[in-house]
Design a protein around this motif. Structure first.
Motif, PDB file in Angstrom:
ATOM      1  N   GLY A   1      35.883  29.679  16.316  1.00 19.94           N
ATOM      2  CA  GLY A   1      35.248  29.587  17.624  1.00 19.94           C
ATOM      3  C   GLY A   1      33.842  30.164  17.627  1.00 19.94           C
ATOM      4  N   GLY A   2      33.249  30.190  18.804  1.00 25.50           N
ATOM      5  CA  GLY A   2      31.910  30.752  18.944  1.00 25.50           C
ATOM      6  C   GLY A   2      31.966  32.244  19.177  1.00 25.50           C
ATOM      7  N   ALA A   3      30.823  32.783  19.541  1.00 23.04           N
ATOM      8  CA  ALA A   3      30.742  34.214  19.819  1.00 23.04           C
ATOM      9  C   ALA A   3      31.668  34.579  20.972  1.00 23.04           C
ATOM     10  CB  ALA A   3      29.310  34.610  20.138  1.00 23.04           C
ATOM     11  N   GLU A   4      32.322  35.717  20.850  1.00 18.33           N
ATOM     12  CA  GLU A   4      33.187  36.212  21.914  1.00 18.33           C
ATOM     13  C   GLU A   4      32.479  37.324  22.684  1.00 18.33           C
ATOM     14  OE1 GLU A   4      37.636  36.040  21.479  1.00 18.33           O
ATOM     15  OE2 GLU A   4      37.070  36.831  19.525  1.00 18.33           O
ATOM     16  N   ASP A   5      33.068  37.675  23.806  1.00 14.39           N
ATOM     17  CA  ASP A   5      32.635  38.834  24.578  1.00 14.39           C
ATOM     18  C   ASP A   5      33.748  39.874  24.560  1.00 14.39           C
ATOM     19  OD1 ASP A   5      30.275  37.602  25.181  1.00 14.39           O
ATOM     20  OD2 ASP A   5      30.738  37.220  27.290  1.00 14.39           O
ATOM     21  N   VAL A   6      33.372  41.127  24.771  1.00 14.46           N
ATOM     22  CA  VAL A   6      34.351  42.188  24.949  1.00 14.46           C
ATOM     23  C   VAL A   6      34.417  42.498  26.441  1.00 14.46           C
ATOM     24  CG1 VAL A   6      35.025  44.541  24.364  1.00 14.46           C
ATOM     25  CG2 VAL A   6      33.831  43.130  22.664  1.00 14.46           C
ATOM     26  N   HIS A   7      35.612  42.434  27.001  1.00 11.36           N
ATOM     27  CA  HIS A   7      35.797  42.599  28.442  1.00 11.36           C
ATOM     28  C   HIS A   7      36.435  43.946  28.782  1.00 11.36           C
ATOM     29  CE1 HIS A   7      35.447  38.268  30.094  1.00 11.36           C
ATOM     30  NE2 HIS A   7      34.889  38.307  28.886  1.00 11.36           N
ATOM     31  N   THR A   8      36.194  44.369  30.013  1.00 10.66           N
ATOM     32  CA  THR A   8      36.882  45.514  30.604  1.00 10.66           C
ATOM     33  C   THR A   8      37.997  44.997  31.500  1.00 10.66           C
ATOM     34  OG1 THR A   8      34.858  46.843  30.581  1.00 10.66           O
ATOM     35  CG2 THR A   8      36.631  47.562  32.056  1.00 10.66           C
ATOM     36  N   ILE A   9      39.201  45.506  31.293  1.00 13.87           N
ATOM     37  CA  ILE A   9      40.376  45.074  32.047  1.00 13.87           C
ATOM     38  C   ILE A   9      40.942  46.281  32.792  1.00 13.87           C
ATOM     39  CG2 ILE A   9      42.667  44.031  31.926  1.00 13.87           C
ATOM     40  CD1 ILE A   9      40.431  42.125  31.073  1.00 13.87           C
ATOM     41  N   ALA A  10      41.174  46.134  34.086  1.00 15.49           N
ATOM     42  CA  ALA A  10      41.696  47.234  34.906  1.00 15.49           C
ATOM     43  C   ALA A  10      43.036  46.846  35.518  1.00 15.49           C
ATOM     44  CB  ALA A  10      40.708  47.583  36.019  1.00 15.49           C
ATOM     45  N   ARG A  11      43.849  47.849  35.777  1.00 18.00           N
ATOM     46  CA  ARG A  11      45.119  47.589  36.451  1.00 18.00           C
ATOM     47  C   ARG A  11      44.862  47.212  37.908  1.00 18.00           C
ATOM     48  NH1 ARG A  11      46.415  51.550  40.039  1.00 18.00           N
ATOM     49  NH2 ARG A  11      45.676  53.684  39.673  1.00 18.00           N
ATOM     50  N   LEU A  12      45.784  46.479  38.473  1.00 15.60           N
ATOM     51  CA  LEU A  12      45.686  46.151  39.885  1.00 15.60           C
ATOM     52  C   LEU A  12      45.785  47.440  40.709  1.00 15.60           C
ATOM     53  CD1 LEU A  12      48.003  42.992  40.055  1.00 15.60           C
ATOM     54  CD2 LEU A  12      45.497  43.078  39.827  1.00 15.60           C
ATOM     55  N   GLY A  13      44.936  47.557  41.706  1.00 17.39           N
ATOM     56  CA  GLY A  13      44.957  48.722  42.566  1.00 17.39           C
ATOM     57  C   GLY A  13      44.049  49.856  42.139  1.00 17.39           C
ATOM     58  N   LEU A  14      43.392  49.724  40.978  1.00 13.90           N
ATOM     59  CA  LEU A  14      42.521  50.807  40.519  1.00 13.90           C
ATOM     60  C   LEU A  14      41.360  51.023  41.479  1.00 13.90           C
ATOM     61  CD1 LEU A  14      41.914  52.870  38.262  1.00 13.90           C
ATOM     62  CD2 LEU A  14      40.462  51.125  37.202  1.00 13.90           C
ATOM     63  N   ALA A  15      40.819  49.962  42.042  1.00 17.31           N
ATOM     64  CA  ALA A  15      39.678  50.078  42.954  1.00 17.31           C
ATOM     65  C   ALA A  15      40.036  50.908  44.183  1.00 17.31           C
ATOM     66  CB  ALA A  15      39.193  48.689  43.374  1.00 17.31           C
ATOM     67  N   GLU A  16      41.271  50.794  44.638  1.00 16.77           N
ATOM     68  CA  GLU A  16      41.701  51.555  45.813  1.00 16.77           C
ATOM     69  C   GLU A  16      42.052  53.004  45.442  1.00 16.77           C
ATOM     70  OE1 GLU A  16      41.689  47.466  46.416  1.00 16.77           O
ATOM     71  OE2 GLU A  16      43.031  48.500  45.014  1.00 16.77           O
ATOM     72  N   ASP A  17      42.694  53.180  44.281  1.00 11.24           N
ATOM     73  CA  ASP A  17      43.155  54.514  43.884  1.00 11.24           C
ATOM     74  C   ASP A  17      42.027  55.390  43.336  1.00 11.24           C
ATOM     75  OD1 ASP A  17      45.690  53.693  44.593  1.00 11.24           O
ATOM     76  OD2 ASP A  17      46.255  53.155  42.545  1.00 11.24           O
TER      77      ASP A  17
END
Length: 309
Positions: free
Chosen positions: A130-146
């Motif tokens: 494949g082509g170049a990939e990206d590295v992503h940030t993954i958060a649990r659901l509800g982190l923005a509220e907590d």
């Protein structure tokens, strides 16, 4: 038939057995005492490396692509893919490079090996990696509220391959990952300030970051942990395999991860847990996957592994 070998010892033993570089071309050798000429045979790249590719962790996306896609696409069923770890691969590469011996490894960038050695990716005409990939940030659901401030910082976290490679180089030179992260953060305050813009200080709120034991992920996770701690969070770093890493964030037992390689390497986990996490987007652009060799080797394409046999 396609073969696999497990373990660090196998990788190290095989690496020590590789004793030539580049393809030895057919020709003649002359005995300086008798003047007699003898024919020499062509030694293919495959023969030089004993038809062996040094890989990393079993189950890693890079290994799945190599075994399930690259091997059949390029007719490498008679090759051996050594399964071990990123550390075992790096040790085998270092040993071979220091002795200018031939070696083929599964590789990815960013990685400190590209700063330490003159390396090149083999061309991939079939496009299996494949082509170049990206590295992503993954958060649990509800982190923005907590934990809204942690969420904001994680959402704003973004850097470049040369940034992470600097941290990786410090670690590879013997510095503890936590110390390397602290040094890098202290030397890059301007960039780090873009991650903490609008972030309020907290008083000991607890967070857990999950990560796999890949050099780049170790470096990135420790840097993010350092910055989160600088605004008052108590951060626990939990090392797991890729599957448990994704499952942990999806289940909410872990708060976030910053080492999700997409859209290829972690595609299966993304699909398995989709809807059970929040993808905050890319934190690093410009990654690459493939088969890697030292530049002193006379080979340019994965196709040449078959053609040269």
């Amino acid at each position: 038939m396609f073969k696999k070998i497990l373990g660090f010892t196998a990788a190290a033993t095989l690496a020590l057995g590789l004793t030539a570089c580049g393809e030895e071309e057919a020709g003649t050798d002359t005995n300086t005492e008798t003047g007699t000429e003898t024919e020499t045979e062509t030694v293919s790249v495959g023969e030089q490396v004993d038809h062996t590719i040094i890989g990393i962790d079993p189950g890693a996306g890079l290994m799945n692509i190599t075994i399930n896609d690259a091997v059949p696409a390029y007719g490498l069923e008679d090759w051996t893919i050594v399964e071990g770890s990123g550390a075992a691969m790096a040790a085998a590469l270092t040993s071979a490079y220091e002795n200018e011996e031939p070696i083929i490894v599964t590789g990815w960038s960013p990685h400190w090996k590209f700063s330490a050695f003159d390396l090149k990716y083999l061309e991939d005409p079939q496009g299996v990696y494949g082509g170049a990939e990206d590295v992503h940030t993954i958060a649990r659901l509800g982190l923005a509220e907590d934990h809204p401030d942690a969420y904001t910082l994680l959402d704003q976290f973004q850097w470049e391959p040369n940034n992470i490679e600097d941290v990786m180089a410090l670690i590879n030179d013997g510095m503890d990952p936590e110390e390397a992260a602290a040094q890098w953060v202290g030397e890059n305050e301007e960039l780090v300030s873009t991650w903490t813009e609008g972030v309020n200080s907290v008083d000991g709120e607890e967070l857990s970051l999950l990560y796999v034991a890949w050099d780049d992920v170790i470096a990135g996770t420790n840097v993010v942990a350092n910055v989160l701690e600088s605004v008052g969070y108590e951060v626990e770093l939990v090392q797991v395999d890729a599957g448990p890493m994704w499952a942990g964030v999806a289940s909410g037992s872990g708060d976030a991860l910053v080492g999700a390689w997409l859209p290829t390497t972690h595609a299966d986990y993304y699909a398995e847990f989709e809807g059970q996490f929040e993808d905050l987007g890319s934190n690093l652009h410009g990654t690459a996957l493939g088969l890697v060799v030292p530049t002193y080797m006379d080979i340019d394409s994965i196709e040449d592994l078959t053609d040269a046999e």
